[in-house]
Design a protein around this motif. Structure first.
Motif, PDB file in Angstrom:
ATOM      1  N   ASN A 153      19.565  -2.844  -4.289  1.00  0.00           N
ATOM      2  CA  ASN A 153      20.309  -4.031  -4.727  1.00  0.00           C
ATOM      3  C   ASN A 153      19.447  -5.018  -5.524  1.00  0.00           C
ATOM      4  OD1 ASN A 153      18.792  -5.348  -2.753  1.00  0.00           O
ATOM      5  ND2 ASN A 153      20.552  -6.442  -1.880  1.00  0.00           N
ATOM      6  N   GLY A 154      18.332  -4.548  -6.050  1.00  0.00           N
ATOM      7  CA  GLY A 154      17.522  -5.404  -6.900  1.00  0.00           C
ATOM      8  C   GLY A 154      16.383  -6.097  -6.206  1.00  0.00           C
ATOM      9  N   ALA A 155      15.934  -5.577  -5.074  1.00  0.00           N
ATOM     10  CA  ALA A 155      14.784  -6.169  -4.395  1.00  0.00           C
ATOM     11  C   ALA A 155      13.612  -6.306  -5.358  1.00  0.00           C
ATOM     12  CB  ALA A 155      14.385  -5.302  -3.198  1.00  0.00           C
ATOM     13  N   THR A 156      12.871  -7.382  -5.198  1.00  0.00           N
ATOM     14  CA  THR A 156      11.733  -7.646  -6.072  1.00  0.00           C
ATOM     15  C   THR A 156      10.706  -6.527  -5.978  1.00  0.00           C
ATOM     16  OG1 THR A 156      12.043 -10.028  -5.840  1.00  0.00           O
ATOM     17  CG2 THR A 156       9.877  -9.275  -6.579  1.00  0.00           C
ATOM     18  N   ARG A 157      10.300  -6.022  -7.124  1.00  0.00           N
ATOM     19  CA  ARG A 157       9.247  -5.010  -7.188  1.00  0.00           C
ATOM     20  C   ARG A 157       7.896  -5.710  -7.389  1.00  0.00           C
ATOM     21  NH1 ARG A 157      10.441  -2.244 -12.304  1.00  0.00           N
ATOM     22  NH2 ARG A 157      11.110  -4.357 -12.815  1.00  0.00           N
ATOM     23  N   LEU A 158       6.870  -5.214  -6.715  1.00  0.00           N
ATOM     24  CA  LEU A 158       5.515  -5.750  -6.842  1.00  0.00           C
ATOM     25  C   LEU A 158       4.537  -4.606  -7.047  1.00  0.00           C
ATOM     26  CD1 LEU A 158       6.730  -7.374  -3.898  1.00  0.00           C
ATOM     27  CD2 LEU A 158       5.319  -9.021  -5.126  1.00  0.00           C
ATOM     28  N   TRP A 159       3.482  -4.892  -7.785  1.00  0.00           N
ATOM     29  CA  TRP A 159       2.443  -3.911  -8.032  1.00  0.00           C
ATOM     30  C   TRP A 159       1.198  -4.305  -7.249  1.00  0.00           C
ATOM     31  CZ3 TRP A 159       6.531  -4.348 -11.095  1.00  0.00           C
ATOM     32  CH2 TRP A 159       7.002  -3.222 -11.755  1.00  0.00           C
ATOM     33  N   PRO A 160       0.960  -3.671  -6.095  1.00  0.00           N
ATOM     34  CA  PRO A 160      -0.193  -4.019  -5.271  1.00  0.00           C
ATOM     35  C   PRO A 160      -1.503  -3.884  -6.046  1.00  0.00           C
ATOM     36  CG  PRO A 160       1.314  -2.621  -4.054  1.00  0.00           C
ATOM     37  CD  PRO A 160       1.793  -2.619  -5.472  1.00  0.00           C
ATOM     38  N   GLY A 161      -2.373  -4.861  -5.865  1.00  0.00           N
ATOM     39  CA  GLY A 161      -3.687  -4.825  -6.503  1.00  0.00           C
ATOM     40  C   GLY A 161      -3.685  -5.219  -7.966  1.00  0.00           C
ATOM     41  N   SER A 162      -2.568  -5.711  -8.472  1.00  0.00           N
ATOM     42  CA  SER A 162      -2.481  -6.072  -9.894  1.00  0.00           C
ATOM     43  C   SER A 162      -2.904  -7.510 -10.158  1.00  0.00           C
ATOM     44  CB  SER A 162      -1.049  -5.883 -10.385  1.00  0.00           C
ATOM     45  OG  SER A 162      -0.148  -6.735  -9.685  1.00  0.00           O
ATOM     46  N   HIS A 163      -3.395  -8.208  -9.144  1.00  0.00           N
ATOM     47  CA  HIS A 163      -3.680  -9.636  -9.231  1.00  0.00           C
ATOM     48  C   HIS A 163      -5.156  -9.900  -9.531  1.00  0.00           C
ATOM     49  CE1 HIS A 163      -4.781  -8.219  -5.307  1.00  0.00           C
ATOM     50  NE2 HIS A 163      -5.371  -9.361  -4.998  1.00  0.00           N
ATOM     51  N   GLY A 164      -5.485 -11.183  -9.627  1.00  0.00           N
ATOM     52  CA  GLY A 164      -6.878 -11.572  -9.844  1.00  0.00           C
ATOM     53  C   GLY A 164      -7.434 -11.028 -11.141  1.00  0.00           C
ATOM     54  N   TYR A 165      -8.652 -10.482 -11.062  1.00  0.00           N
ATOM     55  CA  TYR A 165      -9.292  -9.942 -12.263  1.00  0.00           C
ATOM     56  C   TYR A 165      -8.550  -8.732 -12.814  1.00  0.00           C
ATOM     57  CZ  TYR A 165     -13.287 -13.030 -11.633  1.00  0.00           C
ATOM     58  OH  TYR A 165     -14.087 -14.140 -11.524  1.00  0.00           O
ATOM     59  N   ALA A 166      -7.803  -8.040 -11.955  1.00  0.00           N
ATOM     60  CA  ALA A 166      -7.032  -6.893 -12.440  1.00  0.00           C
ATOM     61  C   ALA A 166      -5.989  -7.319 -13.464  1.00  0.00           C
ATOM     62  CB  ALA A 166      -6.360  -6.187 -11.268  1.00  0.00           C
ATOM     63  N   ALA A 167      -5.588  -8.596 -13.426  1.00  0.00           N
ATOM     64  CA  ALA A 167      -4.567  -9.087 -14.342  1.00  0.00           C
ATOM     65  C   ALA A 167      -5.063  -9.176 -15.775  1.00  0.00           C
ATOM     66  CB  ALA A 167      -4.074 -10.461 -13.889  1.00  0.00           C
ATOM     67  N   GLU A 172      -2.288   0.114 -17.639  1.00  0.00           N
ATOM     68  CA  GLU A 172      -0.924   0.540 -17.911  1.00  0.00           C
ATOM     69  C   GLU A 172      -0.022   0.250 -16.715  1.00  0.00           C
ATOM     70  OE1 GLU A 172       1.525   4.679 -18.907  1.00  0.00           O
ATOM     71  OE2 GLU A 172      -0.655   4.683 -18.624  1.00  0.00           O
ATOM     72  N   VAL A 173       1.181  -0.234 -16.994  1.00  0.00           N
ATOM     73  CA  VAL A 173       2.153  -0.491 -15.937  1.00  0.00           C
ATOM     74  C   VAL A 173       2.884   0.811 -15.625  1.00  0.00           C
ATOM     75  CG1 VAL A 173       4.207  -1.779 -15.270  1.00  0.00           C
ATOM     76  CG2 VAL A 173       2.451  -2.886 -16.661  1.00  0.00           C
ATOM     77  N   ARG A 174       2.752   1.273 -14.405  1.00  0.00           N
ATOM     78  CA  ARG A 174       3.393   2.520 -13.994  1.00  0.00           C
ATOM     79  C   ARG A 174       4.415   2.217 -12.911  1.00  0.00           C
ATOM     80  NH1 ARG A 174      -1.474   6.580 -12.743  1.00  0.00           N
ATOM     81  NH2 ARG A 174       0.337   7.954 -12.343  1.00  0.00           N
ATOM     82  N   GLU A 175       5.668   2.540 -13.187  1.00  0.00           N
ATOM     83  CA  GLU A 175       6.759   2.212 -12.279  1.00  0.00           C
ATOM     84  C   GLU A 175       6.560   2.812 -10.894  1.00  0.00           C
ATOM     85  OE1 GLU A 175       9.378   0.261 -12.463  1.00  0.00           O
ATOM     86  OE2 GLU A 175       9.093  -0.406 -14.528  1.00  0.00           O
ATOM     87  N   GLU A 176       5.983   3.993 -10.834  1.00  0.00           N
ATOM     88  CA  GLU A 176       5.840   4.651  -9.535  1.00  0.00           C
ATOM     89  C   GLU A 176       4.844   3.939  -8.625  1.00  0.00           C
ATOM     90  OE1 GLU A 176       3.115   6.904 -12.441  1.00  0.00           O
ATOM     91  OE2 GLU A 176       5.101   5.945 -12.437  1.00  0.00           O
ATOM     92  N   GLN A 177       4.063   3.032  -9.158  1.00  0.00           N
ATOM     93  CA  GLN A 177       3.098   2.292  -8.342  1.00  0.00           C
ATOM     94  C   GLN A 177       3.697   1.028  -7.736  1.00  0.00           C
ATOM     95  OE1 GLN A 177      -0.116   1.717 -11.143  1.00  0.00           O
ATOM     96  NE2 GLN A 177      -1.096   3.646 -10.577  1.00  0.00           N
ATOM     97  N   ALA A 178       4.911   0.670  -8.132  1.00  0.00           N
ATOM     98  CA  ALA A 178       5.553  -0.539  -7.619  1.00  0.00           C
ATOM     99  C   ALA A 178       6.112  -0.298  -6.216  1.00  0.00           C
ATOM    100  CB  ALA A 178       6.674  -0.989  -8.555  1.00  0.00           C
ATOM    101  N   VAL A 179       6.167  -1.368  -5.444  1.00  0.00           N
ATOM    102  CA  VAL A 179       6.813  -1.345  -4.132  1.00  0.00           C
ATOM    103  C   VAL A 179       7.946  -2.368  -4.163  1.00  0.00           C
ATOM    104  CG1 VAL A 179       4.755  -0.592  -2.903  1.00  0.00           C
ATOM    105  CG2 VAL A 179       5.192  -3.032  -3.179  1.00  0.00           C
TER     106      VAL A 179
END
Length: 300
Positions: A153-167, A172-179
């Motif tokens: 139903n559209g729950a927010t997707r997040l990419w673990p470890g994509s924050h901080g210096y990783a930003a 590459e943004v890979r959909e399968e890595q989202a939770v």
């Protein structure tokens, strides 16, 4: 993990350590049962008329099958419990407090995503600010589901470890890595402004609704203009904590002042009762001024 995130984890109250640890490690965490489901239901009921009357958004980012409402303290007294949630504000302070005198509201927004809505483009909310990224965090957002969140139903997707210096690494943004965490009303999803995220596609037959409370560094220009959203005649009815978060506080040195004074004066008096401007310096600035004044008093 950046230095600021490490310091946040080190300084946190023990009861909040699991949340701070996951925020520092993954860029997001869930606080279950942060409020009662009944409280969220009352808030949802207060927002129902606003959603009914609101037009759909324009553009693919906001979502043309999505409705958004701002200024939530004016729409429901029940929003304050979300905005001023003590444990969440303590976590916000851990991540943002080193870089500012105080944090502020960046936004209070309710969002309704209709069935058939496509997934939102992955993005980082910190990118609204044109400043250096990696070492400091500009924002911490909290999503409060008004209806249950699940992947369909559209729950927010997040990419673990994509924050901080990783930003800033440009991976590459890979959909399968989202939770897409499953959430119940009453739980709170916290994520950093540097965390890659986006609303999911609503493939269900019902509207997905949520509230987003965003906090930012107190010296930034916020997403929602607080003095237009909550002018003094409105804000004087707020609690002191809510008024402060909504911008009625002076950020040293003298940022956001009114006639050289803290704007909170406007909540208890009026411009006609104002005194002259007064200093509100940072410690190192006060020390510099004091040292200069002492030097001027030394006989030549």
């Amino acid at each position: 993990m950046s230095q600021i995130q490490t310091r946040a984890a080190d300084a946190c109250d023990h009861a909040l350590e699991p949340y701070v640890d996951q925020l520092a490690r993954d860029g997001w965490c869930i606080m279950p049962d942060a409020l009662t489901a009944q409280h969220i239901t009352r808030l949802d009921e207060d927002l129902a008329e606003g959603f009914d009357q609101a037009p759909y958004c324009n553009g693919p980012f906001y979502g043309e099958t999505t409705k958004r409402l701002g200024r939530l303290p004016l729409r429901s007294v029940h929003s304050e419990a979300l905005i001023c949630h003590a444990r969440i504000l303590e976590i916000v302070q851990q991540f943002l407090g080193r870089w500012c005198d105080h944090v502020q509201l960046n936004t209070t927004q309710a969002i309704a995503i209709d069935p058939g809505a496509p997934a939102q483009a992955p993005h980082r909310d910190q990118d609204m600010f044109h400043g250096p990224k990696g070492e400091l965090e500009y924002l911490l957002n909290v999503i409060w589901p008004l209806t249950p969140f699940h992947p369909d139903n559209g729950a927010t997707r997040l990419w673990p470890g994509s924050h901080g210096y990783a930003a800033i690494e440009g991976s590459e943004v890979r959909e399968e890595q989202a939770v897409a965490p499953v959430l119940a009303p009453g739980s709170a999803l916290l994520f950093l402004g540097s965390t890659l995220h986006g609303a999911g596609a609503n493939r269900s037959g019902s509207v997905r609704r949520a509230v987003v409370i965003g906090y930012s560094l107190g010296w930034l220009k916020p997403y929602e203009n607080p003095w237009l959203a909550y002018p003094p005649l409105i804000a004087r009815h707020f609690s002191p904590e809510l008024a402060k978060l909504a911008g009625y506080v002076q950020h040293r040195p003298n940022l956001g002042n009114f006639e050289g004074q803290c704007p909170s004066t406007l909540l208890t008096a009026g411009p006609e009762l104002m005194t002259g401007p007064r200093d509100a310096l940072l410690p190192e600035q006060a020390e510099m001024v004091e040292a200069y004044c002492r030097a001027q008093q030394v006989p030549g």
